[in-house]
Design a protein around this motif. Structure first.
Motif, PDB file in Angstrom:
ATOM      1  N   ILE A 160      22.965  -0.686  -7.443  1.00  0.00           N
ATOM      2  CA  ILE A 160      23.406  -0.661  -6.050  1.00  0.00           C
ATOM      3  C   ILE A 160      24.834  -0.145  -6.046  1.00  0.00           C
ATOM      4  O   ILE A 160      25.679  -0.636  -6.814  1.00  0.00           O
ATOM      5  CB  ILE A 160      23.354  -2.071  -5.421  1.00  0.00           C
ATOM      6  CG1 ILE A 160      21.916  -2.569  -5.361  1.00  0.00           C
ATOM      7  CG2 ILE A 160      23.987  -2.068  -4.033  1.00  0.00           C
ATOM      8  CD1 ILE A 160      21.773  -4.009  -4.882  1.00  0.00           C
ATOM      9  N   LYS A 161      25.108   0.830  -5.204  1.00  0.00           N
ATOM     10  CA  LYS A 161      26.469   1.351  -5.086  1.00  0.00           C
ATOM     11  C   LYS A 161      27.394   0.228  -4.627  1.00  0.00           C
ATOM     12  O   LYS A 161      27.035  -0.584  -3.779  1.00  0.00           O
ATOM     13  CB  LYS A 161      26.508   2.518  -4.091  1.00  0.00           C
ATOM     14  CG  LYS A 161      27.870   3.162  -3.994  1.00  0.00           C
ATOM     15  CD  LYS A 161      27.855   4.328  -3.028  1.00  0.00           C
ATOM     16  CE  LYS A 161      29.256   4.869  -2.868  1.00  0.00           C
ATOM     17  NZ  LYS A 161      29.324   5.935  -1.879  1.00  0.00           N
ATOM     18  N   TYR A 162      28.583   0.173  -5.203  1.00  0.00           N
ATOM     19  CA  TYR A 162      29.539  -0.886  -4.881  1.00  0.00           C
ATOM     20  C   TYR A 162      30.933  -0.284  -4.765  1.00  0.00           C
ATOM     21  O   TYR A 162      31.294   0.610  -5.522  1.00  0.00           O
ATOM     22  CB  TYR A 162      29.539  -1.954  -5.984  1.00  0.00           C
ATOM     23  CG  TYR A 162      30.621  -2.983  -5.784  1.00  0.00           C
ATOM     24  CD1 TYR A 162      30.424  -4.070  -4.948  1.00  0.00           C
ATOM     25  CD2 TYR A 162      31.862  -2.849  -6.399  1.00  0.00           C
ATOM     26  CE1 TYR A 162      31.419  -5.008  -4.728  1.00  0.00           C
ATOM     27  CE2 TYR A 162      32.860  -3.776  -6.192  1.00  0.00           C
ATOM     28  CZ  TYR A 162      32.647  -4.853  -5.355  1.00  0.00           C
ATOM     29  OH  TYR A 162      33.637  -5.759  -5.138  1.00  0.00           O
ATOM     30  N   PHE A 163      31.705  -0.785  -3.806  1.00  0.00           N
ATOM     31  CA  PHE A 163      33.130  -0.478  -3.807  1.00  0.00           C
ATOM     32  C   PHE A 163      33.927  -1.718  -3.440  1.00  0.00           C
ATOM     33  O   PHE A 163      33.478  -2.559  -2.678  1.00  0.00           O
ATOM     34  CB  PHE A 163      33.483   0.731  -2.935  1.00  0.00           C
ATOM     35  CG  PHE A 163      33.513   0.501  -1.446  1.00  0.00           C
ATOM     36  CD1 PHE A 163      34.676   0.119  -0.801  1.00  0.00           C
ATOM     37  CD2 PHE A 163      32.374   0.708  -0.673  1.00  0.00           C
ATOM     38  CE1 PHE A 163      34.702  -0.062   0.566  1.00  0.00           C
ATOM     39  CE2 PHE A 163      32.397   0.534   0.690  1.00  0.00           C
ATOM     40  CZ  PHE A 163      33.569   0.139   1.314  1.00  0.00           C
ATOM     41  N   HIS A 164      35.093  -1.815  -4.058  1.00  0.00           N
ATOM     42  CA  HIS A 164      35.989  -2.938  -3.806  1.00  0.00           C
ATOM     43  C   HIS A 164      36.573  -2.767  -2.407  1.00  0.00           C
ATOM     44  O   HIS A 164      37.234  -1.775  -2.123  1.00  0.00           O
ATOM     45  CB  HIS A 164      37.107  -2.956  -4.853  1.00  0.00           C
ATOM     46  CG  HIS A 164      38.089  -4.058  -4.648  1.00  0.00           C
ATOM     47  ND1 HIS A 164      37.810  -5.356  -5.001  1.00  0.00           N
ATOM     48  CD2 HIS A 164      39.335  -4.063  -4.134  1.00  0.00           C
ATOM     49  CE1 HIS A 164      38.852  -6.109  -4.703  1.00  0.00           C
ATOM     50  NE2 HIS A 164      39.792  -5.348  -4.177  1.00  0.00           N
ATOM     51  N   LEU A 222      35.431 -10.450  -9.170  1.00  0.00           N
ATOM     52  CA  LEU A 222      34.250 -10.652 -10.011  1.00  0.00           C
ATOM     53  C   LEU A 222      32.954 -10.168  -9.371  1.00  0.00           C
ATOM     54  O   LEU A 222      31.906 -10.169 -10.007  1.00  0.00           O
ATOM     55  CB  LEU A 222      34.100 -12.135 -10.368  1.00  0.00           C
ATOM     56  CG  LEU A 222      35.149 -12.708 -11.307  1.00  0.00           C
ATOM     57  CD1 LEU A 222      34.902 -14.197 -11.525  1.00  0.00           C
ATOM     58  CD2 LEU A 222      35.132 -11.969 -12.636  1.00  0.00           C
ATOM     59  N   THR A 223      33.016  -9.741  -8.125  1.00  0.00           N
ATOM     60  CA  THR A 223      31.791  -9.399  -7.407  1.00  0.00           C
ATOM     61  C   THR A 223      30.994  -8.302  -8.094  1.00  0.00           C
ATOM     62  O   THR A 223      29.779  -8.426  -8.247  1.00  0.00           O
ATOM     63  CB  THR A 223      32.110  -8.984  -5.956  1.00  0.00           C
ATOM     64  OG1 THR A 223      32.764 -10.077  -5.316  1.00  0.00           O
ATOM     65  CG2 THR A 223      30.855  -8.625  -5.199  1.00  0.00           C
ATOM     66  N   LYS A 224      31.641  -7.244  -8.525  1.00  0.00           N
ATOM     67  CA  LYS A 224      30.906  -6.145  -9.161  1.00  0.00           C
ATOM     68  C   LYS A 224      30.199  -6.625 -10.429  1.00  0.00           C
ATOM     69  O   LYS A 224      29.038  -6.278 -10.675  1.00  0.00           O
ATOM     70  CB  LYS A 224      31.820  -4.966  -9.472  1.00  0.00           C
ATOM     71  CG  LYS A 224      31.063  -3.775 -10.001  1.00  0.00           C
ATOM     72  CD  LYS A 224      31.921  -2.559 -10.160  1.00  0.00           C
ATOM     73  CE  LYS A 224      31.065  -1.383 -10.599  1.00  0.00           C
ATOM     74  NZ  LYS A 224      31.833  -0.164 -10.712  1.00  0.00           N
ATOM     75  N   THR A 225      30.863  -7.434 -11.222  1.00  0.00           N
ATOM     76  CA  THR A 225      30.263  -7.973 -12.446  1.00  0.00           C
ATOM     77  C   THR A 225      29.055  -8.839 -12.117  1.00  0.00           C
ATOM     78  O   THR A 225      27.989  -8.698 -12.726  1.00  0.00           O
ATOM     79  CB  THR A 225      31.303  -8.795 -13.228  1.00  0.00           C
ATOM     80  OG1 THR A 225      32.392  -7.945 -13.555  1.00  0.00           O
ATOM     81  CG2 THR A 225      30.706  -9.391 -14.488  1.00  0.00           C
ATOM     82  N   LEU A 226      29.206  -9.725 -11.142  1.00  0.00           N
ATOM     83  CA  LEU A 226      28.102 -10.612 -10.755  1.00  0.00           C
ATOM     84  C   LEU A 226      26.941  -9.831 -10.150  1.00  0.00           C
ATOM     85  O   LEU A 226      25.774 -10.138 -10.409  1.00  0.00           O
ATOM     86  CB  LEU A 226      28.600 -11.676  -9.781  1.00  0.00           C
ATOM     87  CG  LEU A 226      29.648 -12.633 -10.358  1.00  0.00           C
ATOM     88  CD1 LEU A 226      30.202 -13.534  -9.263  1.00  0.00           C
ATOM     89  CD2 LEU A 226      29.077 -13.448 -11.505  1.00  0.00           C
ATOM     90  N   LEU A 227      27.249  -8.815  -9.371  1.00  0.00           N
ATOM     91  CA  LEU A 227      26.211  -7.970  -8.788  1.00  0.00           C
ATOM     92  C   LEU A 227      25.432  -7.256  -9.896  1.00  0.00           C
ATOM     93  O   LEU A 227      24.198  -7.225  -9.883  1.00  0.00           O
ATOM     94  CB  LEU A 227      26.828  -6.954  -7.829  1.00  0.00           C
ATOM     95  CG  LEU A 227      25.877  -5.971  -7.167  1.00  0.00           C
ATOM     96  CD1 LEU A 227      24.875  -6.691  -6.265  1.00  0.00           C
ATOM     97  CD2 LEU A 227      26.669  -4.954  -6.338  1.00  0.00           C
ATOM     98  N   THR A 228      26.136  -6.715 -10.873  1.00  0.00           N
ATOM     99  CA  THR A 228      25.483  -6.021 -11.987  1.00  0.00           C
ATOM    100  C   THR A 228      24.599  -6.984 -12.787  1.00  0.00           C
ATOM    101  O   THR A 228      23.466  -6.642 -13.147  1.00  0.00           O
ATOM    102  CB  THR A 228      26.543  -5.381 -12.906  1.00  0.00           C
ATOM    103  OG1 THR A 228      27.315  -4.459 -12.129  1.00  0.00           O
ATOM    104  CG2 THR A 228      25.902  -4.649 -14.076  1.00  0.00           C
TER     105      THR A 228
END
Length: 126
Positions: free
Chosen positions: A26-30, A9-15
């Protein structure tokens, strides 16, 4: 800045956080420490906080850092005193890193018996 986390869920929460605060993306990678990949690039600075929950995490994180850190890069890890965190120093040393360890208080200021441990790693130069 590039953010990375294992939780799905991190990418969703970050967005959502970015949108709520009217920030640029912000660039994100799992990041799965079990399978470090160099296609996401190498970084001059890696910062992490409260990462070492499980016994295997120290070795997995050390390998991940070694894969993603530039030759002259710096790593700063902060831990609230978990027993498993003590293994990170040994794991990083095996991979050719030097460690500076200090205790810090809740404000991030060095303190003899600080609540948090701050690990600073650099590659050992030959």
């Amino acid at each position: 800045i590039t953010a990375s986390d294992y939780h799905p869920l991190t990418k969703t929460l970050l967005t959502e956080n970015i949108n709520a605060n009217n920030l640029t993306s912000i660039k994100y990678f799992h990041g799965d420490w079990r399978y470090p990949i160099t296609t996401e690039g190498k970084f001059d600075l890696i910062i992490g906080s409260d990462l070492l929950y499980e016994v295997l995490h120290a070795k997995q994180l050390a390998t991940f850092i070694n894969c993603h850190l530039t030759e002259n890069g710096l790593v700063i890890l902060v831990d609230p005193g978990r027993r498993t965190a003590k293994k990170i120093k040994k794991c990083m040393t095996v991979l050719g890193f030097d460690c500076c360890l200090e205790s810090i208080n809740r404000e991030g200021i060095a303190q003899k018996d600080g609540y948090f441990k701050k690990y600073r790693f650099n590659r050992i130069k030959n």
